[in-house]
Design a protein around this motif. Structure first.
Motif, PDB file in Angstrom:
ATOM      1  N   VAL A  22      -4.454   0.618  -6.727  1.00 44.67           N
ATOM      2  CA  VAL A  22      -4.159   1.709  -5.793  1.00 44.67           C
ATOM      3  C   VAL A  22      -2.783   2.289  -6.062  1.00 44.67           C
ATOM      4  CG1 VAL A  22      -3.931   2.352  -3.374  1.00 44.67           C
ATOM      5  CG2 VAL A  22      -5.621   0.642  -4.038  1.00 44.67           C
ATOM      6  N   ALA A  74      -0.865  -2.487  -6.764  1.00 49.15           N
ATOM      7  CA  ALA A  74      -0.306  -1.335  -6.057  1.00 49.15           C
ATOM      8  C   ALA A  74       0.816  -0.735  -6.893  1.00 49.15           C
ATOM      9  CB  ALA A  74       0.235  -1.760  -4.697  1.00 49.15           C
ATOM     10  N   LEU A 102      -0.076   4.283  -4.334  1.00 48.12           N
ATOM     11  CA  LEU A 102       0.372   4.649  -2.999  1.00 48.12           C
ATOM     12  C   LEU A 102       1.272   5.873  -3.124  1.00 48.12           C
ATOM     13  CD1 LEU A 102      -0.326   1.544  -2.865  1.00 48.12           C
ATOM     14  CD2 LEU A 102       1.168   1.491  -0.902  1.00 48.12           C
ATOM     15  N   CYS A 132       5.027  -1.941  -2.782  1.00 47.37           N
ATOM     16  CA  CYS A 132       4.017  -2.115  -3.835  1.00 47.37           C
ATOM     17  C   CYS A 132       4.124  -3.499  -4.467  1.00 47.37           C
ATOM     18  CB  CYS A 132       4.158  -1.029  -4.894  1.00 47.37           C
ATOM     19  SG  CYS A 132       3.539   0.571  -4.331  1.00 47.37           S
ATOM     20  N   ALA A 173      -4.869   1.821   2.138  1.00 45.76           N
ATOM     21  CA  ALA A 173      -4.370   1.248   0.886  1.00 45.76           C
ATOM     22  C   ALA A 173      -4.504  -0.271   0.903  1.00 45.76           C
ATOM     23  CB  ALA A 173      -2.919   1.653   0.661  1.00 45.76           C
ATOM     24  N   ALA A 191       0.627   6.764   2.288  1.00 45.63           N
ATOM     25  CA  ALA A 191       0.428   5.314   2.258  1.00 45.63           C
ATOM     26  C   ALA A 191       1.620   4.516   2.760  1.00 45.63           C
ATOM     27  CB  ALA A 191       0.075   4.871   0.840  1.00 45.63           C
ATOM     28  N   ARG A 248      -1.564   3.671   5.114  1.00 44.83           N
ATOM     29  CA  ARG A 248      -1.172   2.315   4.739  1.00 44.83           C
ATOM     30  C   ARG A 248      -2.330   1.344   4.924  1.00 44.83           C
ATOM     31  NH1 ARG A 248       3.610  -0.032   3.331  1.00 44.83           N
ATOM     32  NH2 ARG A 248       3.332  -2.265   3.187  1.00 44.83           N
ATOM     33  N   VAL A 259      -3.918   6.959  -2.611  1.00 44.47           N
ATOM     34  CA  VAL A 259      -3.918   7.071  -1.152  1.00 44.47           C
ATOM     35  C   VAL A 259      -2.654   7.812  -0.739  1.00 44.47           C
ATOM     36  CG1 VAL A 259      -3.938   5.833   1.040  1.00 44.47           C
ATOM     37  CG2 VAL A 259      -5.246   4.944  -0.897  1.00 44.47           C
TER      38      VAL A 259
END
Length: 82
Positions: free
Chosen positions: A37, A62, A39, A51, A27, A18, A24, A15
């Motif tokens: 994900v 993340a 970011l 994250c 995500a 993010a 954001r 993403v």
């Protein structure tokens, strides 16, 4: 609308943007649905603590990846990390 926590389990997403706003929110929604994900932001280090917090609070994982989406060489290196 909420998604089941395993809807995106086993899926990976990147993403961009993010760090804030729509990127954001996307995500966070993907993480809540169980995706792993990456970011993306341009500024190194800017997403590291975010994250960690998102991974603790959601079923997904993340990870930060830093590159400028307007620079093809940086994009190539960034996706190499993913």
């Amino acid at each position: 609308m909420t998604s089941p926590p395993d809807l995106l389990a086993g899926r990976t997403a990147v993403v961009t943007g993010a760090g804030r706003g729509i990127g954001r929110a996307i995500a966070e929604a993907m993480l809540a649905a169980g995706a792993d994900v990456w970011l993306n932001a341009r500024t190194p280090g800017s997403l590291d603590s975010d994250c960690e917090a998102l991974t603790s609070a959601t079923p997904g994982t993340a990870r930060p990846v830093y590159f400028d989406v307007s620079d093809a060489a940086e994009v190539s290196v960034g996706f190499g990390e993913v």
